[in-house]
Design a protein around this motif. Structure first.
Motif, PDB file in Angstrom:
ATOM      1  N   TYR A  42       0.202   9.890   4.249  1.00 42.91           N
ATOM      2  CA  TYR A  42       0.752   9.819   2.637  1.00 42.91           C
ATOM      3  C   TYR A  42       0.761   9.371   1.670  1.00 42.91           C
ATOM      4  N   ASN A  46       5.131   2.587  -3.158  1.00 40.48           N
ATOM      5  CA  ASN A  46       3.819   2.060  -4.881  1.00 40.48           C
ATOM      6  C   ASN A  46       5.001   0.974  -5.926  1.00 40.48           C
ATOM      7  N   ARG A  69       3.310  -9.669  -2.555  1.00 43.03           N
ATOM      8  CA  ARG A  69       2.612  -9.915  -3.728  1.00 43.03           C
ATOM      9  C   ARG A  69       3.277  -8.811  -4.623  1.00 43.03           C
TER      10      ARG A  69
ATOM     11  N   SER B 281       4.669   7.305 -10.052  1.00 45.03           N
ATOM     12  CA  SER B 281       5.795   7.060  -8.116  1.00 45.03           C
ATOM     13  C   SER B 281       7.146   6.673  -8.751  1.00 45.03           C
ATOM     14  N   PRO B 292       2.211  10.843  -3.020  1.00 48.87           N
ATOM     15  CA  PRO B 292       1.024  10.131  -2.435  1.00 48.87           C
ATOM     16  C   PRO B 292       0.524   9.807  -3.016  1.00 48.87           C
ATOM     17  N   ILE B 293       0.939   8.118  -3.849  1.00 49.97           N
ATOM     18  CA  ILE B 293      -0.122   7.790  -4.827  1.00 49.97           C
ATOM     19  C   ILE B 293       0.669   6.036  -4.989  1.00 49.97           C
ATOM     20  N   GLU B 294      -0.778   5.209  -5.207  1.00 40.90           N
ATOM     21  CA  GLU B 294      -0.393   3.313  -5.063  1.00 40.90           C
ATOM     22  C   GLU B 294      -0.806   3.895  -7.233  1.00 40.90           C
ATOM     23  N   SER B 295      -0.632   2.916  -7.373  1.00 42.05           N
ATOM     24  CA  SER B 295      -1.190   2.595  -9.105  1.00 42.05           C
ATOM     25  C   SER B 295      -1.911   0.453  -8.518  1.00 42.05           C
ATOM     26  N   ASN B 341      -2.964  -2.649  -5.159  1.00 41.95           N
ATOM     27  CA  ASN B 341      -1.697  -2.588  -5.948  1.00 41.95           C
ATOM     28  C   ASN B 341      -1.550  -3.145  -7.283  1.00 41.95           C
TER      29      ASN B 341
END
Ligand code: FAD
Ligand code: ZN
Lengths: 93, 457
Positions: A42, A46, A69, B281, B292-295, B341
């Motif tokens: 989880y 990021n 990237r 984040s 528990p996050i993606e951008s 992302n």
């Protein structure tokens, strides 16, 4: 955005499927280690900037790749096969 | 979103006006200066519009102040998007906390609240979601009177199309789930859909339209007016809106939040609420939290303005595509996130192609229109596709994030619940399911059933 596949050369990103953070996903802990497993499934760094991520070249060689990237401007810095990255990691440990 | 340029213009002109007024000093003939340095208490009404219309608009005052940061506040909200501003508004209105600052790194409305496609609805499936989104819809229904600001709430109806028998079952189930929670849903057969939107491709060879699920109370709201309305309402209750003030650090001592470092100095507060949407984040990381996050980036599009063509919001069921018409006449539409992302507020061409293909499959006439503008916004995609409004392991630090591509409709309830959570140091029943620790305990709210893969939600 184009990704330079080591096998197929530079291709548009619609040939690829992205899975996510390579460093998080390639370090799978044992399932008994609950806290670590929770992190693995989880939690993500990021980051804004360089990000190593797993991409699958579905529309080409069908290899898993580790793409470094920049998430701020989409520049692709390097592309390695996931196999090489995993082997290097094993050799190092 | 519509009117990107006008957002920039209006926010700048407010600031410019405030500067102008300040430089004029306290000797303005009509004594407006006190309104600027104090609270801008002007009430908007038909009468005020008439009066200002006849007097050349010279009496309008800025909608909110441009204050200097204080050394300490009772609560700080980081992020002046819709959610942050609504949180401050409800903290002041419902919980009597008025010594509050909203700290925004750009100008308010520069984030997703000014970039979205303005759709509101509460046609969700899962128990944790329906009551929350329904509460939001109810707040939308009273918002304009509540904040005394015209946000053009337009309940024009939202129709989700289905294209096969199993699709129909899925939507009937969703409609039933809504009705169990007391939210009206209507089943439309093919002819029912046709009565609303005869121009759709009903006989598409691959995805013919079999019917739709209609929520009449759903619709659209003028997004940036939401930010401005909440900003003005909060400001009138004493909240300091600090624009162009970036939070660069969060200070935590002995497990307790004590303040934020900003580009305008350190500001102390024992309660800090993060409402940073796509940047959640990065800001949470300042307090050592991993989320528990993606951008990800979501793109949207506007066509040239045309006469009224489509009266509802229509969502395609065989791909990701949705469309409505703005009051200016442009068709406003969008589809999937790009899927990787990113923090760059722009997307890639293949997503654009994908959106247009879906659009053409649903409504072939679209091909006759020219596109005017396209843009992207950064989504805080959570691991189960549902939001987080929660306490954190750090005392006095609260998070509001994980809105994915659907947080605009949530703005009022999100602010309402976040205010409750911050003021009482415990969640309200409506956001009790949106805990940060639900991922560890297995209480996920996964509407799409796609698992811990943010780009699939
Ligand atoms: C193209 C697009 C279409 C969408 N369509 C819809 C829709 O039709 N319906 C719907 O319900 N939702 C939609 N959404 C989603 C919705 O817009 C978002 O979920 C919602 O706006 C997020 O909350 P917010 O308004 O508070 O975010 P934002 O407006 O992004 O606010 C967050 C703020 O935090 C600030 N910030 C970040 N870091 C810092 C820092 N370090 N210091 C100070 N401030 C900081 C940012 O500058 C920003 O202003 C869409 C989004 C996009 C991009
Ligand atoms: Zn390849």
């Amino acid at each position: 955005m184009r990704i330079g596949c080591p096998y197929c050369g530079e291709r548009w990103n619609d040939e690829f499927i992205v899975l996510g953070d390579a460093d998080a996903l390639m370090k799978r802990p044992g399932e008994a280690q609950f806290a670590l497993f929770y992190d693995y499934v989880y939690l993500r760094d990021n980051p804004a900037g360089r990000h190593r991520e797993l991409w699958y070249h579905q529309g080409g060689c069908r290899q898993w790749l580790v793409v470094t990237r920049d998430t701020l401007n989409h520049t692709v810095h390097s592309v390695e096969t996931a196999r090489c990255v995993a082997q290097d990691r094993e050799a190092a440990s | 979103m519509e009117f990107v340029d006008s957002i920039v213009l209006s926010s700048c002109s407010v600031a410019a006006y405030a500067r102008l007024k300040r430089s004029e000093g306290s000797a303005t003939p009509d004594g407006e200066f006190s309104l600027i340095s104090g609270l801008a208490l002007m009430h908007y009404s038909l009468w005020s519009v008439l009066r200002e219309g006849l007097s050349g608009g010279r009496g309008w005052t800025p909608a909110w102040r441009d204050p200097e940061p204080k050394a300490e506040y009772d609560a700080i909200i980081v992020g002046g998007g819709g959610h942050g501003l609504a949180s401050a508004y409800y903290l002041a209105k419902n919980h009597g906390l008025t010594n509050i600052a909203v700290v925004e790194k750009g100008y308010i409305g520069s984030g997703n609240v000014g970039r979205n496609t303005t759709i509101i609805r509460s046609n969700y499936l899962l128990p944790g979601n329906i009551p929350f989104y329904e509460h939001s819809l109810k707040l939308w229904e009273g918002l304009e009177q509540d904040v005394n600001y015209n946000s053009m709430v337009s309940q024009r109806g939202v129709i989700n199309l289905f294209h096969s028998d199993s699709d129909r079952d899925r939507y009937v189930r969703r409609g039933n789930a809504m009705m169990f929670e007391g939210v009206k849903a209507e089943y439309l057969d093919r002819e029912g859909v046709r009565s609303f939107a005869p121009f759709l491709d009903f006989d598409n060879a691959r995805f013919p339209i079999h019917g739709g699920l209609l929520q009449r109370r759903g619709g659209t709201v003028r997004h940036d007016a939401v930010a401005w309305g909440y900003a003005r309402g909060a400001d009138q209750r004493g909240v300091d809106i600090l624009q162009n003030t970036e939070v660069t650090g969060i200070k935590v001592e002995h497990g307790k939040a004590v303040g934020v470092e900003t580009s305008r100095g350190f500001i102390r507060s024992k309660k800090i609420g993060l409402a940073c949407a796509g940047n959640s984040s990065r800001v949470a990381a300042m307090a050592g939290l991993r989320l528990p996050i993606e951008s990800h980036v979501l793109q949207a599009f506007v066509s040239e303005g045309v006469k009224p063509l489509i009266n509802q919001v229509i969502l395609y069921g065989a791909g990701h595509f949705y469309i409505s018409q703005s009051d200016k006449g442009g068709l406003v539409f969008g589809g999937d996130i790009d899927g990787y992302n990113t923090y760059a507020q722009r997307g890639n061409l293949y997503t654009i192609e994908d959106v247009f293909e879906a659009g053409m499959a649903m409504w072939p006439g679209l091909g006759r229109l020219r596109m005017l503008r396209q843009w992207g916004g950064i989504m805080d995609m959570s691991m189960d596709g549902s939001p987080i409004i929660s306490l954190t392991p750090i005392d006095g630090l609260y998070v509001n994030c994980g809105w994915c591509y659907g947080g605009f409709k949530a703005t009022p309830a999100s602010g309402w619940c976040f205010a409750h959570t911050i003021a009482r140091n415990e969640p309200h029943q409506l956001n009790a399911a949106y805990r940060l620790d639900r991922f560890a305990t297995g209480h996920l709210i996964d509407e799409r059933g796609t698992g811990a893969q943010p780009n699939q939600h």
